[in-house]
Design a protein around this motif. Structure first.
Motif, PDB file in Angstrom:
ATOM      1  N   ARG A 892       0.834  -1.202   0.000  1.00 16.34           N
ATOM      2  CA  ARG A 892       0.000   0.000   0.000  1.00 16.34           C
ATOM      3  C   ARG A 892       0.875   1.262   0.000  1.00 16.34           C
ATOM      4  NH1 ARG A 892      -5.368  -0.954   1.333  1.00 16.34           N
ATOM      5  NH2 ARG A 892      -5.597   1.173   2.113  1.00 16.34           N
ATOM      6  N   LYS A 893       1.952   1.236   0.765  1.00 18.49           N
ATOM      7  CA  LYS A 893       2.858   2.383   0.782  1.00 18.49           C
ATOM      8  C   LYS A 893       3.480   2.615  -0.596  1.00 18.49           C
ATOM      9  CE  LYS A 893       4.156   2.246   5.669  1.00 18.49           C
ATOM     10  NZ  LYS A 893       5.271   2.042   6.629  1.00 18.49           N
ATOM     11  N   LEU A 894       3.844   1.524  -1.253  1.00 18.60           N
ATOM     12  CA  LEU A 894       4.427   1.660  -2.586  1.00 18.60           C
ATOM     13  C   LEU A 894       3.425   2.266  -3.564  1.00 18.60           C
ATOM     14  CD1 LEU A 894       6.885   1.107  -4.386  1.00 18.60           C
ATOM     15  CD2 LEU A 894       5.937  -1.183  -4.817  1.00 18.60           C
ATOM     16  N   GLU A 900       1.503   9.571  -5.654  1.00 16.69           N
ATOM     17  CA  GLU A 900       1.947  10.912  -5.281  1.00 16.69           C
ATOM     18  C   GLU A 900       3.026  11.425  -6.228  1.00 16.69           C
ATOM     19  OE1 GLU A 900       3.212  10.431  -1.299  1.00 16.69           O
ATOM     20  OE2 GLU A 900       1.186  10.466  -0.437  1.00 16.69           O
ATOM     21  N   ASP A 901       3.950  10.536  -6.598  1.00 19.17           N
ATOM     22  CA  ASP A 901       5.013  10.952  -7.523  1.00 19.17           C
ATOM     23  C   ASP A 901       4.454  11.302  -8.895  1.00 19.17           C
ATOM     24  OD1 ASP A 901       6.821  10.555  -5.503  1.00 19.17           O
ATOM     25  OD2 ASP A 901       7.450   8.567  -6.186  1.00 19.17           O
ATOM     26  N   VAL A 902       3.498  10.494  -9.366  1.00 14.86           N
ATOM     27  CA  VAL A 902       2.902  10.764 -10.674  1.00 14.86           C
ATOM     28  C   VAL A 902       2.153  12.093 -10.649  1.00 14.86           C
ATOM     29  CG1 VAL A 902       1.158   9.985 -12.325  1.00 14.86           C
ATOM     30  CG2 VAL A 902       2.780   8.349 -11.375  1.00 14.86           C
ATOM     31  N   MET A 903       1.386  12.318  -9.590  1.00 15.48           N
ATOM     32  CA  MET A 903       0.626  13.568  -9.496  1.00 15.48           C
ATOM     33  C   MET A 903       1.562  14.770  -9.459  1.00 15.48           C
ATOM     34  SD  MET A 903      -2.330  14.616  -6.739  1.00 15.48           S
ATOM     35  CE  MET A 903      -1.240  14.402  -5.339  1.00 15.48           C
ATOM     36  N   THR A 904       2.620  14.641  -8.686  1.00 15.59           N
ATOM     37  CA  THR A 904       3.579  15.746  -8.599  1.00 15.59           C
ATOM     38  C   THR A 904       4.281  15.985  -9.928  1.00 15.59           C
ATOM     39  OG1 THR A 904       3.925  15.207  -6.273  1.00 15.59           O
ATOM     40  CG2 THR A 904       5.591  16.583  -7.356  1.00 15.59           C
ATOM     41  N   THR A 905       4.728  14.897 -10.535  1.00 11.93           N
ATOM     42  CA  THR A 905       5.488  15.025 -11.785  1.00 11.93           C
ATOM     43  C   THR A 905       4.629  15.616 -12.900  1.00 11.93           C
ATOM     44  OG1 THR A 905       6.778  13.089 -11.131  1.00 11.93           O
ATOM     45  CG2 THR A 905       6.910  13.775 -13.423  1.00 11.93           C
ATOM     46  N   LEU A 906       3.423  15.124 -13.055  1.00 16.23           N
ATOM     47  CA  LEU A 906       2.546  15.639 -14.104  1.00 16.23           C
ATOM     48  C   LEU A 906       2.175  17.095 -13.852  1.00 16.23           C
ATOM     49  CD1 LEU A 906       0.131  12.609 -14.675  1.00 16.23           C
ATOM     50  CD2 LEU A 906       2.030  13.339 -16.120  1.00 16.23           C
ATOM     51  N   LEU A 916      -3.392   9.973 -14.729  1.00 14.38           N
ATOM     52  CA  LEU A 916      -3.722  10.024 -13.302  1.00 14.38           C
ATOM     53  C   LEU A 916      -5.224   9.865 -13.093  1.00 14.38           C
ATOM     54  CD1 LEU A 916      -2.549  10.473 -10.461  1.00 14.38           C
ATOM     55  CD2 LEU A 916      -3.002  12.922 -10.756  1.00 14.38           C
ATOM     56  N   LYS A 917      -6.022  10.517 -13.949  1.00 10.49           N
ATOM     57  CA  LYS A 917      -7.472  10.353 -13.851  1.00 10.49           C
ATOM     58  C   LYS A 917      -7.890   8.903 -14.072  1.00 10.49           C
ATOM     59  CE  LYS A 917      -8.696  15.046 -15.343  1.00 10.49           C
ATOM     60  NZ  LYS A 917      -9.373  15.873 -16.390  1.00 10.49           N
ATOM     61  N   ALA A 918      -7.275   8.238 -15.057  1.00 12.08           N
ATOM     62  CA  ALA A 918      -7.598   6.829 -15.303  1.00 12.08           C
ATOM     63  C   ALA A 918      -7.253   5.977 -14.092  1.00 12.08           C
ATOM     64  CB  ALA A 918      -6.858   6.329 -16.544  1.00 12.08           C
ATOM     65  N   TYR A 939      -2.066  14.578   0.399  1.00 12.98           N
ATOM     66  CA  TYR A 939      -0.686  14.938   0.105  1.00 12.98           C
ATOM     67  C   TYR A 939      -0.652  16.091  -0.898  1.00 12.98           C
ATOM     68  CZ  TYR A 939       3.830  14.621  -2.321  1.00 12.98           C
ATOM     69  OH  TYR A 939       5.039  14.922  -2.907  1.00 12.98           O
ATOM     70  N   GLY A 940      -1.529  16.081  -1.879  1.00  8.94           N
ATOM     71  CA  GLY A 940      -1.595  17.174  -2.845  1.00  8.94           C
ATOM     72  C   GLY A 940      -2.142  18.440  -2.253  1.00  8.94           C
TER      73      GLY A 940
END
Length: 1184
Positions: A892-894, A900-906, A916-918, A939-940
């Protein structure tokens, strides 16, 4: 000759009756289908053709006295030899008169006998049959097969149909005639002949119309249970007999009614029934005779009517003598045949007596001594056998089985190789000779495929043949009698069940009898007829009845062997492959699969495969095609011809494309596992089958750049998913540690959740391997090998890691990320792949390959573009298909860290958020992940970058719809309130769609009030008055959620604020902003026009807002002005009608536009619009 020893005139009336009874007995024994019965072949007592005819022959009371009682020579000889006081039989006198054509004398003799009350049957039958007075015109017959009248033709024309038309006054005593009289008679008879021809033509036409086809007659003949339709002639004859019976029995009223209902028939005259038909005995006589067969061809005289010539032709005396000789020879041969029958019957009875005596002696011995061990060819004990497991119970002596143990039982077969060969046991010492022969019977061998299927897989595969043997009837069907004695016992057991049930749709009770008889009957024709009855026993058999028939077919196949199964059972299936009832075609489809193990292997892969392929492509019934797929799977489990692999692959693709869900389900549950097992043995699974499916997916993606065929993609990908268990089995069975696997000591247990739930037993890895114990040992060695020793030298595993996974990941990167269906399908595929191959495999082989491609690192943020890998479907499929396989804390942590990384990067790279929406949509469908997703969004919310906070706010819109209201109140609304007070205006604007979605989905008043207050602050706070983007987002949100929001919120908040925004927009100086707001207002008003709007709101807000919008459109977009004018006009009309009380109910602008005038104007204005197509499509979509 015999005339000198036997005096035929020395007969009395009683002798005449005895002679007649003997004739009837002979006629009864004669076959109805053979007109001239002869002795059996090779009868040494048959006289030669040229032998001298005997002097004495039996008389016959047939309608046509073609076989006379005494020849002329015999009569003369016996007349001279007889004494003067001998009494002469009246029947012999009548026979002689008819033979010598003394018709008038015979008629007078008949009349005198009638007056004396002694009617003679011979004369009665002769004068009542019109056929005796008909003639064949033209040339004399060329063949002796043509039947003549008694004593040759009458010396007159052949067109008179009754005796009344004979003018015997024309004949002199010596047979001479005057020529002028003959001409007059011939002219009269010519006219009569023409009339008769017309009548015959009418009768023939009617008979031809009512005649059934030859194929139907064949079916009636081969199906005794199906009655042939009654012919017109038969109906008229039966009507006459019924009317005669009613009159004789004094049922006068019934007779009158019956006559009225058949007004087209004259019941006073038998000749009205038809030409050349003798009157049969009355109904009582027919009933007492038990329905004897129809008369032979010799009993009637065929009649031909000619209209061209009325000349008569006389047969020569030589032809007459040959005819008489033939008839006398037939009688002698028939008598000798009866003698042979009686002799054989006598021998048979004697044999039965000996058998009964032998059984009596055997029973006497069994009383005094224990019986020998019974012959039991089944592998399970009889249910009525005493149990010997309890040592405390006294051991009773074994009882003799009721069926003498002479049965082949298919219920308890536990042999690994199916079907098992019948292994005979050693005969006991005390046993009859017949039973000894049975025990030494040669075992039947079936063609065993050269296959390596595990017994568990083979048993699971055959379990799809629905058979029932655990009931009483199933037990009877499962056992095949093996001797005449056991057939008798079988009848004794089954008949009590048949008699009360056969008339009440319980015909399956007949199956044991039919099968036993079909197995043991020596005649192939009779066996074919019995099997035909079996397959036609029930018109539309249900599931239970079909299972019973299939059980019997399997028992029959095991008993008779593959040759007879091919020759006798398969033709029955072939005949009904196109039957009109789907239940019968379903029986055929199921039979092909159930009989597959018992057929020759050449027939399995040729004829049966072709039959099933034809039914799969042509049959329209879903349940039939489903059964065909299951039977094809069984064929694939027994086929061993590698050349049939392409055909099997095409059948798989054909079935996968079937429109029926039942057929597709069957292909995944049964066919693909069986086909994969075969390809595994051939070595084609990794080299041919799976690469072929992958190449079709890649080709589909290349062709679908402008529109992907998602149905075909699902079809191929689902097939690949069904191949995962066989693929893992191949990896286990070809691993380096396989030789070290030992089923000794403590066998490791398999976790319940180790594998995904299989769609069928055939997809269970334990079934494919052979047992759970073997699988447990292999799994322990498998995990140890991956964790400590690696994959060196492990060819099947290297193919999965180095070829399959890279190709799949490449395919995933090329699918459309906005297609939720494709994302879901590939996510499920990777989830099943990782769960089947295990956690170690997932962590060490799958995740590293995805991480290498995604490259989530800080230095790559600036390098990302809108076309980067993070914007592809790889992100949601990796997140939902790989990272969700295991739900432990580390997993779950992974997953949280990756999202979180994908949201930040995008967000930081200003890339599209589709991937991310998908991911959120796919994960949000499962409530288990709601808390996890809220953790990611929080987190966001607290991120330092405004771009990330904006992304988080937009993701809340996707999550709100699936989250329960408790989480919305506790987690979502507080986060949105926090973001709505963010220092960045863009973050605050991003929360508006999420607030709107809450208003659309939540019902709690407290939440709605909080959201309403927040939206009101956006609209009424002076700091937002000039925020064009905020106003655009609010109007867009109102148009989206307004029709589905709570009515109170719509009436009190949405419509008034839209009116204010439209009014403010009239005074907007910036033309670009004004047109943007006006366009969004047009979208919103179009969506809200389908809602119920009260009169007050219509007058105060809706109609004024429309007028303000129309004023903007007149200046900025004239093409929209016409539509708005129509909407305003319709609203005004509705208000006027309401004021007059003429209209009731809701005011719907969309409904009012249905009027012809408004619709015409609306369409004409729409044709002038220059707005984008997307906007127009959106307008119409909201009005649906």
């Amino acid at each position: 000759m015999a005339a000198g020893n036997v005096n035929p005139f020395n007969l009395s009336d009683s002798d005449e009756e005895a002679e007649q009874r003997l004739d009837e007995a002979i006629d009864t024994k004669r076959s109805p289908s053979d007109g001239t019965p002869g002795p059996p072949p090779g009868n040494p007592f048959s006289p030669p053709a040229d032998a001298e005819p005997p002097a004495l022959l039996l008389s016959s009371n047939r309608t046509s006295p073609s076989v006379e009682g005494i020849s002329v020579s015999a009569t003369a000889a016996t007349a001279m030899a007889g004494s003067t006081d001998t009494r002469l039989s009246v029947d012999l006198i009548a026979s002689q008169l008819l033979r010598d054509q003394y018709i008038l004398t015979a008629l007078e003799f008949h009349t005198e006998l009638l007056e004396a009350g002694r009617e003679l049957p011979r004369l009665r039958d002769y004068f009542s049959n019109p056929g005796n007075f008909e003639r064949q015109s033209g040339t004399p017959p060329a063949s002796k097969d043509q039947v003549l009248g008694p004593g040759g033709p009458l010396n007159r024309a052949g067109s008179i149909s009754t005796l009344d038309s004979l003018d015997f006054a024309r004949y002199s005593d010596d047979g001479n005639r005057e020529s002028d009289e003959r001409v007059a008679v011939l002219e009269f008879e010519l006219r009569k002949a023409k009339d008769t021809i017309q009548a015959l033509r009418a009768n023939l036409t009617q008979a031809a119309e009512s005649e059934v086809s030859s194929q139907e007659r064949k079916n009636f003949k081969s199906s005794p249970e199906i009655q042939e339709p009654i012919r017109s002639l038969e109906k008229r004859a039966l009507n006459f007999l019924v009317n005669e019976y009613l009159l004789k029995s004094d049922y006068k009223l019934s007779a009158i009614t019956f006559s009225d209902e058949n007004d087209d028939q004259d019941f006073e005259l038998w000749d009205d029934v038809g030409l050349n038909i003798p009157k049969p005995p009355d109904l009582l006589h027919l009933y007492r005779n038990g329905g004897c067969g129809p008369p032979s061809p010799r009993d009637t005289v065929d009649v031909a009517v000619g209209g061209d010539s009325a000349e008569t032709n006389l047969n020569s005396q030589e032809q007459q003598r040959k005819f008489d000789l033939q008839q006398q020879t037939e009688v002698v041969q028939e008598l000798e045949y009866q003698i042979s029958l009686l002799s054989s019957e006598k021998d048979s009875l004697a044999e039965q007596i000996r058998k009964l005596q032998s059984e009596i002696q055997t029973l006497r011995k069994s009383v005094s001594s224990p019986p020998p061990a019974p012959l039991d060819l089944g592998s399970q004990p009889r249910p009525d056998a005493p149990s010997s497991s309890d040592p405390s119970q006294p051991q009773a002596p074994p009882q003799p089985p009721l069926d003498n143990g002479q049965y082949l039982d298919i219920r308890g077969s536990s042999d690994a190789d199916v079907p098992p060969a019948v292994v005979p046991s050693e005969p006991p010492t005390q046993i009859t000779t017949h039973h000894a022969k049975l025990k030494t019977r040669v075992p039947i061998q079936f063609d065993q495929p050269n296959r390596k299927l595990s017994p568990a897989f083979q048993q699971a595969l055959l379990s799809f043949c629905k058979m029932s043997s655990d009931s009483r009837l199933g037990a009877e069907v499962s056992r095949i009698a093996d001797s005449e004695e056991s057939v008798t016992l079988m009848l004794g057991r089954c008949l009590p069940h048949i008699v009360p049930n056969v008339l009440l749709a319980k015909r399956e009770e007949l199956i044991p009898l039919i099968l036993c008889t079909a197995c043991l009957h020596p005649e192939p024709k009779e066996r074919d007829q019995l099997l035909h009855i079996l397959f036609n026993l029930i018109k539309r058999p249900d599931d239970e009845q079909r299972q019973m028939i299939l059980t019997g077919c399997v028992a029959f196949a095991r008993h008779v062997g593959p040759t007879r199964v091919e020759a006798e059972l398969l033709p029955q299936c072939w005949e009904q492959i196109n039957h009109k009832y789907p239940e019968r075609r379903l029986l055929v489809a199921e039979s092909c699969g159930a009989l597959a193990p018992y057929l020759p292997k050449e027939i399995r892969s040729s004829l049966v495969l072709s039959m099933l392929q034809q039914m799969l492509t042509e049959d329209k019934a879903d349940m039939v095609r489903e059964a065909v797929v299951k039977s094809l799977a069984i064929i694939m489990g027994y086929i061993d011809d590698p050349d049939k692999y392409p055909q099997g692959f095409e059948l798989m693709l054909l079935s996968l494309g079937d429109p029926s869900e039942r057929v597709v389900s069957a292909i995944h549950q049964v066919f693909i596992p069986a086909f994969a097992a075969w390809t595994t043995e051939l070595g084609f699974l990794q080299s041919t089958l799976m690469p072929a499916l992958l190449s079709r997916i890649e080709k589909l993606l290349k062709q679908g750049e402008h529109g992907l065929d998602e149905h075909k993609l699902h079809m191929f990908l689902s097939a690949l998913q069904s191949l995962i268990p066989p693929l893992f089995s191949v990896v286990l069975q070809n691993a380096p540690f396989t030789s070290r696997a030992r089923l000794q000591g403590d066998i490791p247990a398999i976790e319940v959740t180790r594998f995904p739930r299989p769609a069928s037993p055939l997809q269970d890895v334990a079934t494919i391997i052979g047992s759970r114990e073997t699988l447990g040992v292999l799994l322990a060695l498998y995990d140890h090998q991956l964790e400590h020793e690696g994959t060196t030298g492990w060819g099947s595993m290297l193919w999965v890691v180095n070829q399959l996974l890279p190709q799949l990941i490449d395919i995933v990167g090329r699918i459309n990320v906005t297609s939720s269906t494709c994302v879901h399908e590939f996510s499920r595929f990777f989830w099943r792949l990782c769960r089947t191959f295990g956690k170690i495999f997932t962590n060490t082989k799958v995740k590293p390959q995805f991480q290498e491609i995604l490259r989530l690192s800080e230095e790559n943020v600036d390098a990302l573009t809108g076309d980067g890998i993070l914007t592809k479907a790889t992100v949601p499929i990796y997140a939902t298909g790989v990272l969700t396989c295991y739900n432990q804390e580390d997993d779950r942590k992974l997953l949280v860290g990756f999202l979180e990384d994908v949201m930040t990067t995008l967000s930081l790279s200003h890339a599209p958020l589709d991937s991310l929406k998908a991911s959120f949509i796919e994960l949000g469908a499962n409530p288990v992940y709601h808390e996890l997703l809220l953790t990611v969004l929080w987190y966001g919310v607290v991120h330092t970058s405004a771009l990330v906070r904006c992304t988080a706010a937009r993701m809340f819109e996707l999550l709100v719809k699936g989250v329960n209201e408790t989480l919305v109140a506790q987690r979502v609304v507080p986060a949105l309130i926090t973001l709505s007070s963010d220092p960045e205006i863009s973050v605050r604007i991003s929360t508006i769609p999420a607030f709107g979605t809450i208003m659309e989905t939540v019902t709690q008043k407290e939440l709605l009030e909080r959201v309403k207050m927040q939206l009101a602050s956006f609209l009424e706070d002076p700091q937002y008055q000039d925020q064009h983007s905020l106003h655009m987002e609010i109007i867009r949100t109102f148009g989206r959620v307004g029709p589905n929001a709570e009515p109170r919120f719509r009436d009190e908040f949405v419509l008034p604020h839209l009116h204010k925004l439209a009014l403010v927009n009239n005074s907007q100086t910036a033309e670009s902003k004004r047109i943007d707001i006006a366009t969004q207002l047009f979208e919103a008003y179009s969506a809200l026009s389908c809602c119920f709007i009260s009169e007050e709101l219509m007058v105060n807000h809706f109609l004024p807002g429309l007028r303000c919008l129309r004023a903007d459109m007149e200046q900025l977009s004239p093409e929209h002005e016409g539509i708005l004018s129509s909407m305003v006009r319709e609203c005004e009309i509705k208000l006027e009608n309401r004021g007059l009380g003429d209209a009731q109910g809701s005011v719907s602008i969309a409904a009012s536009l249905v009027g012809e005038d408004a619709k015409t104007k609306f369409l004409s204005k729409m044709g002038q619009l220059t707005t984008s197509g997307a906007m127009l499509a959106n307008v119409f979509q909201r009005k649906k």
